[in-house]
Design a protein around this motif. Structure first.
Motif, PDB file in Angstrom:
ATOM      1  N   ARG A 164      34.459  38.932  29.573  1.00  0.00           N
ATOM      2  CA  ARG A 164      35.742  38.205  29.618  1.00  0.00           C
ATOM      3  C   ARG A 164      35.659  36.917  28.812  1.00  0.00           C
ATOM      4  NH1 ARG A 164      35.662  39.686  35.372  1.00  0.00           N
ATOM      5  NH2 ARG A 164      37.127  41.400  35.688  1.00  0.00           N
ATOM      6  N   ALA A 165      34.534  36.218  28.926  1.00  0.00           N
ATOM      7  CA  ALA A 165      34.380  34.973  28.163  1.00  0.00           C
ATOM      8  C   ALA A 165      34.317  35.257  26.670  1.00  0.00           C
ATOM      9  CB  ALA A 165      33.120  34.244  28.628  1.00  0.00           C
ATOM     10  N   ALA A 166      33.682  36.370  26.301  1.00  0.00           N
ATOM     11  CA  ALA A 166      33.510  36.682  24.877  1.00  0.00           C
ATOM     12  C   ALA A 166      34.822  37.063  24.219  1.00  0.00           C
ATOM     13  CB  ALA A 166      32.484  37.800  24.708  1.00  0.00           C
ATOM     14  N   VAL A 167      35.649  37.842  24.899  1.00  0.00           N
ATOM     15  CA  VAL A 167      36.870  38.354  24.270  1.00  0.00           C
ATOM     16  C   VAL A 167      38.100  37.529  24.626  1.00  0.00           C
ATOM     17  CG1 VAL A 167      35.915  40.682  24.248  1.00  0.00           C
ATOM     18  CG2 VAL A 167      37.396  39.990  26.134  1.00  0.00           C
ATOM     19  N   GLY A 168      37.910  36.453  25.357  1.00  0.00           N
ATOM     20  CA  GLY A 168      39.044  35.608  25.714  1.00  0.00           C
ATOM     21  C   GLY A 168      39.860  36.162  26.862  1.00  0.00           C
ATOM     22  N   GLY A 169      39.204  36.853  27.783  1.00  0.00           N
ATOM     23  CA  GLY A 169      39.909  37.447  28.914  1.00  0.00           C
ATOM     24  C   GLY A 169      39.659  36.737  30.223  1.00  0.00           C
ATOM     25  N   ALA A 170      39.351  35.444  30.165  1.00  0.00           N
ATOM     26  CA  ALA A 170      39.105  34.699  31.396  1.00  0.00           C
ATOM     27  C   ALA A 170      40.352  34.719  32.282  1.00  0.00           C
ATOM     28  CB  ALA A 170      38.721  33.258  31.074  1.00  0.00           C
ATOM     29  N   GLY A 171      40.129  34.923  33.563  1.00  0.00           N
ATOM     30  CA  GLY A 171      41.247  34.955  34.500  1.00  0.00           C
ATOM     31  C   GLY A 171      41.803  36.338  34.754  1.00  0.00           C
ATOM     32  N   GLU A 172      41.278  37.363  34.061  1.00  0.00           N
ATOM     33  CA  GLU A 172      41.750  38.725  34.331  1.00  0.00           C
ATOM     34  C   GLU A 172      41.327  39.160  35.735  1.00  0.00           C
ATOM     35  OE1 GLU A 172      40.729  41.609  31.400  1.00  0.00           O
ATOM     36  OE2 GLU A 172      41.313  40.336  29.700  1.00  0.00           O
ATOM     37  N   PRO A 173      42.179  39.896  36.425  1.00  0.00           N
ATOM     38  CA  PRO A 173      41.854  40.290  37.802  1.00  0.00           C
ATOM     39  C   PRO A 173      40.767  41.355  37.841  1.00  0.00           C
ATOM     40  CG  PRO A 173      43.891  41.339  37.101  1.00  0.00           C
ATOM     41  CD  PRO A 173      43.506  40.385  36.003  1.00  0.00           C
ATOM     42  N   SER A 174      40.038  41.397  38.930  1.00  0.00           N
ATOM     43  CA  SER A 174      39.054  42.448  39.186  1.00  0.00           C
ATOM     44  C   SER A 174      39.549  43.312  40.337  1.00  0.00           C
ATOM     45  CB  SER A 174      37.689  41.842  39.537  1.00  0.00           C
ATOM     46  OG  SER A 174      37.176  41.097  38.445  1.00  0.00           O
ATOM     47  N   PRO A 175      39.161  44.572  40.373  1.00  0.00           N
ATOM     48  CA  PRO A 175      39.610  45.428  41.474  1.00  0.00           C
ATOM     49  C   PRO A 175      39.017  44.990  42.810  1.00  0.00           C
ATOM     50  CG  PRO A 175      37.967  46.551  40.137  1.00  0.00           C
ATOM     51  CD  PRO A 175      38.317  45.297  39.409  1.00  0.00           C
ATOM     52  N   GLN A 176      39.798  45.140  43.859  1.00  0.00           N
ATOM     53  CA  GLN A 176      39.327  44.833  45.201  1.00  0.00           C
ATOM     54  C   GLN A 176      38.366  45.925  45.678  1.00  0.00           C
ATOM     55  OE1 GLN A 176      40.068  41.952  46.814  1.00  0.00           O
ATOM     56  NE2 GLN A 176      41.157  41.396  44.914  1.00  0.00           N
ATOM     57  N   PRO A 177      37.480  45.605  46.622  1.00  0.00           N
ATOM     58  CA  PRO A 177      36.539  46.636  47.108  1.00  0.00           C
ATOM     59  C   PRO A 177      37.234  47.888  47.620  1.00  0.00           C
ATOM     60  CG  PRO A 177      35.847  44.456  47.835  1.00  0.00           C
ATOM     61  CD  PRO A 177      37.176  44.280  47.188  1.00  0.00           C
ATOM     62  N   TRP A 178      38.356  47.739  48.304  1.00  0.00           N
ATOM     63  CA  TRP A 178      39.034  48.927  48.819  1.00  0.00           C
ATOM     64  C   TRP A 178      39.606  49.774  47.672  1.00  0.00           C
ATOM     65  CZ3 TRP A 178      44.111  49.951  47.749  1.00  0.00           C
ATOM     66  CH2 TRP A 178      44.920  48.899  47.329  1.00  0.00           C
ATOM     67  N   GLU A 179      40.004  49.112  46.571  1.00  0.00           N
ATOM     68  CA  GLU A 179      40.503  49.864  45.415  1.00  0.00           C
ATOM     69  C   GLU A 179      39.376  50.660  44.760  1.00  0.00           C
ATOM     70  OE1 GLU A 179      44.107  47.329  43.491  1.00  0.00           O
ATOM     71  OE2 GLU A 179      42.149  46.348  43.427  1.00  0.00           O
ATOM     72  N   VAL A 180      38.202  50.046  44.671  1.00  0.00           N
ATOM     73  CA  VAL A 180      37.055  50.739  44.103  1.00  0.00           C
ATOM     74  C   VAL A 180      36.684  51.942  44.968  1.00  0.00           C
ATOM     75  CG1 VAL A 180      34.619  50.524  43.514  1.00  0.00           C
ATOM     76  CG2 VAL A 180      36.194  48.643  43.002  1.00  0.00           C
ATOM     77  N   ALA A 181      36.667  51.744  46.302  1.00  0.00           N
ATOM     78  CA  ALA A 181      36.313  52.842  47.210  1.00  0.00           C
ATOM     79  C   ALA A 181      37.353  53.958  47.145  1.00  0.00           C
ATOM     80  CB  ALA A 181      36.189  52.305  48.637  1.00  0.00           C
ATOM     81  N   LEU A 182      38.624  53.589  47.087  1.00  0.00           N
ATOM     82  CA  LEU A 182      39.686  54.598  47.018  1.00  0.00           C
ATOM     83  C   LEU A 182      39.584  55.392  45.717  1.00  0.00           C
ATOM     84  CD1 LEU A 182      42.286  55.861  48.114  1.00  0.00           C
ATOM     85  CD2 LEU A 182      43.552  54.016  46.973  1.00  0.00           C
ATOM     86  N   SER A 183      39.330  54.702  44.620  1.00  0.00           N
ATOM     87  CA  SER A 183      39.204  55.372  43.334  1.00  0.00           C
ATOM     88  C   SER A 183      38.037  56.352  43.334  1.00  0.00           C
ATOM     89  CB  SER A 183      39.021  54.333  42.224  1.00  0.00           C
ATOM     90  OG  SER A 183      38.696  54.934  41.000  1.00  0.00           O
ATOM     91  N   ALA A 184      36.894  55.918  43.860  1.00  0.00           N
ATOM     92  CA  ALA A 184      35.715  56.782  43.893  1.00  0.00           C
ATOM     93  C   ALA A 184      35.947  57.997  44.777  1.00  0.00           C
ATOM     94  CB  ALA A 184      34.508  55.985  44.381  1.00  0.00           C
TER      95      ALA A 184
END
Length: 645
Positions: free
Chosen positions: A468-488
């Motif tokens: 994120r720091a390299a490409v100028g994407g600071a502040g982009e959201p990350s998935p919540q743990p429940w979203e990661v578990a649901l996706s998997a």
């Protein structure tokens, strides 16, 4: 420092030109030379990613040809160069001496060089030159086996479709100049005055969507599958289709400045991911399935670009490049060995060629979003950004991720079935198979499979923060743990369902097998009207304009005859007097220097005839040859710019 950047783009362009010109003369050495040039390019790309050089040189008044490696382009150049090396090593093992290997490896390097210029350009002129070079070389590569009419027609369809969309970039350049952006710098495009700002954004969006095979341009990707397997592996993983997504990421500020471009791009991306995913599920040809899945997976990148999630879309780009390059190369290995790409005929292919099968399995499971493989984490990053822009985008993206598990496991089901007793009956439907996979073909498959399995680390908290720091994407959201578990959990459940269902088609998606009828619609709504207009204009030219010219010619001839009859005797007397004087002067001139003047005139005439013969050669009346000549001119101009730098 600028020399490093010029070398990065000059090495593949110069090596590609040399190999392309020599053709069969260096047929045995071409694979080694091509791979060596690609390896040198990869080394230069890594150095450029670490040192971040910039370079520019004057091109036109107030306009520079600028290149720069920043955080985003650093990731791109390394990925493009690495995939190019893997693909060319594979091609060295697949292409025998009967093929024109010089032309093939030369075109591949030229294409890679065009992509490297695209991802490092800071102004529109070099971007346009590289964009054109990619279009021309992709046409030549897709139609590499041009002596087969169907492949040549497929290359024409792919070329004309992307070429139509490419006009958007020229529209954007003209609008930028009209809007006060005289430098044509990419970072200055958002400052264009209104309403030209809207025109610039519209042109960029159309060009990017066409290059990335997004709706409604997706059908050209189906026709592009007529090209050799290594061509598909490079063009449709880390290059060509990724170029449009990159352009949207690079010009995310331009989309934000308009207010409408970002949401439009996001919805087109998620729509392509979902609908082309359904197209992939309906396919029974492995390369067609992979082609539709490519448009769908690039749709996630475009979704990220529309949501200004540069880091998430970049992660998707890197993971998809390794995954899809490996899958296309595995499909090419089976096509070379077994002579077919039809899924029913590939039953047991993974069992009979286990290295290829293992590499294909790793790539297909990554494509399905199975944890902890790369695309599982990458898609979650994109979906997290989509969730910030509304639940509709998030749900549509989640549905597209579910569909990706269906088509990926469908392909796996076929290749891992027990080998039928009459397996050979389905072979050699496309070409005569060799029944073997060479070591040079196996090595890059294993490397790409490893990358497809592990590149998900870019989504882990530490690497994700660095990216994120390299490409100028600071502040982009990350998935919540429940979203990661649901996706998997969903990916695993859908994969299990697809395996259980096997080859039974889903009854509700039969309409998707023909690529949504996009090509038929394009022919009906665009091609036929254009051809009808062309025929009308040709008929108008023949019947009206030619007839008018003929009447004028007859009238002129009549006037000339009338003038000739007027006072014929007086005019004849004057003419005879002039003739006698001229004859006397001619005799005097002949005595003065008869041989010298004749020699000079003869020399000039011979030179003119020679120049005339050279000038007639490129005048073939064939549009694609005129385009190739223009591209050669642009390439020469680009090399001149490099030398000046």
């Amino acid at each position: 420092m600028s020399a490093l950047l010029w070398a990065l783009v000059a090495v593949p362009l110069a090596a590609g030109t040399l190999l392309g010109v020599t053709g069969r003369r260096w047929n045995r050495q071409a694979p080694a030379l091509g791979v060596a040039a690609a390896v040198v390019t990869l080394v230069l790309a890594v150095a450029a990613a670490l040192l971040r050089p910039a370079a520019s040189t004057p091109l036109l008044a107030g306009i520079e040809a600028g290149l720069r490696v920043d955080g985003l382009s650093a990731v791109m150049v390394v990925t493009v160069a690495a995939v190019t090396v893997a693909v060319l090593v594979f091609a060295a093992g697949e292409f025998g001496t009967e093929a024109n290997r010089g032309r093939f490896f030369g075109l591949m390097l030229l294409f890679a060089g065009g992509m490297l210029v695209t991802v490092t350009a800071t102004t529109l002129p070099p971007l346009l030159m590289a964009w054109e070079a990619m279009g021309a070389t992709s046409w030549a590569l897709i139609g590499y086996r041009w002596h087969e009419p169907e492949r040549a027609r497929a290359a024409d369809v792919a070329f004309l479709t992307t070429r139509t969309a490419d006009l958007g970039l020229y529209l954007a350049a003209g609008a930028a100049l009209a809007g006060g952006v005289g430098s044509l710098r990419l970072d200055a495009l958002p400052t264009a005055a209104s309403p030209w700002l809207q025109v610039v954004a519209a042109g960029v969006v159309v060009a990017a969507l066409g290059k990335s095979a997004q709706l409604p341009f997706s059908f050209w990707l189906s026709r592009a599958m007529e090209g050799p397997g290594p061509v598909s592996a490079l063009l449709h993983s880390a290059a060509m289709v990724a170029a449009g997504a990159y352009l949207l990421l690079r010009l995310a500020p331009l989309q934000a400045a308009t207010g409408w471009a970002g949401p439009l791009v996001a919805w087109i991306g998620v729509g392509t991911a979902l609908l082309l995913g359904l197209v992939a599920v309906a396919q029974t040809d492995l390369k067609q399935l992979l082609a539709a899945s490519t448009a769908a997976q690039v749709g996630f990148m475009v979704l990220g670009a529309g949501c200004a999630a540069v880091a998430a879309a970049t992660t998707q780009f890197v993971a998809h490049a390794a995954t899809k390059a490996g899958l296309f190369l595995a499909a090419s290995a089976w096509l070379s060995a077994l002579g077919t790409k039809r899924l029913p005929a590939l039953r047991g292919a993974a069992r009979s060629h286990r290295v290829v099968g293992a590499a294909f399995t790793a790539g297909a499971l990554a494509l399905a979003g199975v944890p902890p493989l790369s695309l599982w984490a990458a898609k979650d990053e994109v979906l997290a950004a989509a969730g910030e822009h509304g639940w509709g985008l998030h749900l549509a993206g989640f549905a597209a991720a579910v569909v990706s598990a269906l088509y990926s496991v469908k392909a796996l089901w076929y290749v891992w079935r027990p080998l039928p007793r009459d397996a050979a009956a389905g072979y050699d439907s496309e070409q005569r198979g060799t029944r073997r996979v060479t070591p040079l073909m196996r090595a890059p498959l294993l490397v790409l499979a490893l990358a497809a399995a592990t590149l998900g680390v870019l989504a882990l908290p530490g690497p994700a923060g660095w990216l994120r720091a390299a490409v100028g994407g600071a502040g982009e959201p990350s998935p919540q743990p429940w979203e990661v578990a649901l996706s998997a959990g969903t990916a695993l459940a859908v994969a299990a369902f697809a395996w259980w269902r096997g080859p039974r088609p889903l009854p509700a998606i039969g309409w998707a097998a023909g690529w949504l009828g996009l090509e038929r619609a394009a022919r009906k709504l665009i091609v036929r009207p254009v051809m009808a207009l062309a025929r009308f204009l040709a008929d108008f030219d023949e019947r009206v304009i030619d007839a008018t010219v003929q009447r004028l010619a007859r009238a002129t001839l009549s006037v000339a005859r009338l003038s000739a009859g007027f006072d014929d005797r007086r005019i004849d007397g004057a003419v005879q007097g002039v003739a006698r004087a001229s004859l006397a002067a001619a005799r005097w001139s002949a005595r003065a220097d008869d041989g010298g003047i004749d020699a000079v005139v003869g020399t000039v005439a011979a030179g003119v005839r020679r120049l005339g013969r050279w000038a007639r050669r490129p005048q073939t009346g064939l549009l694609h040859q005129y385009y190739a000549q223009a591209v050669i001119g642009l390439a020469a101009l680009l090399l001149l710019v490099l030398l000046m730098g």
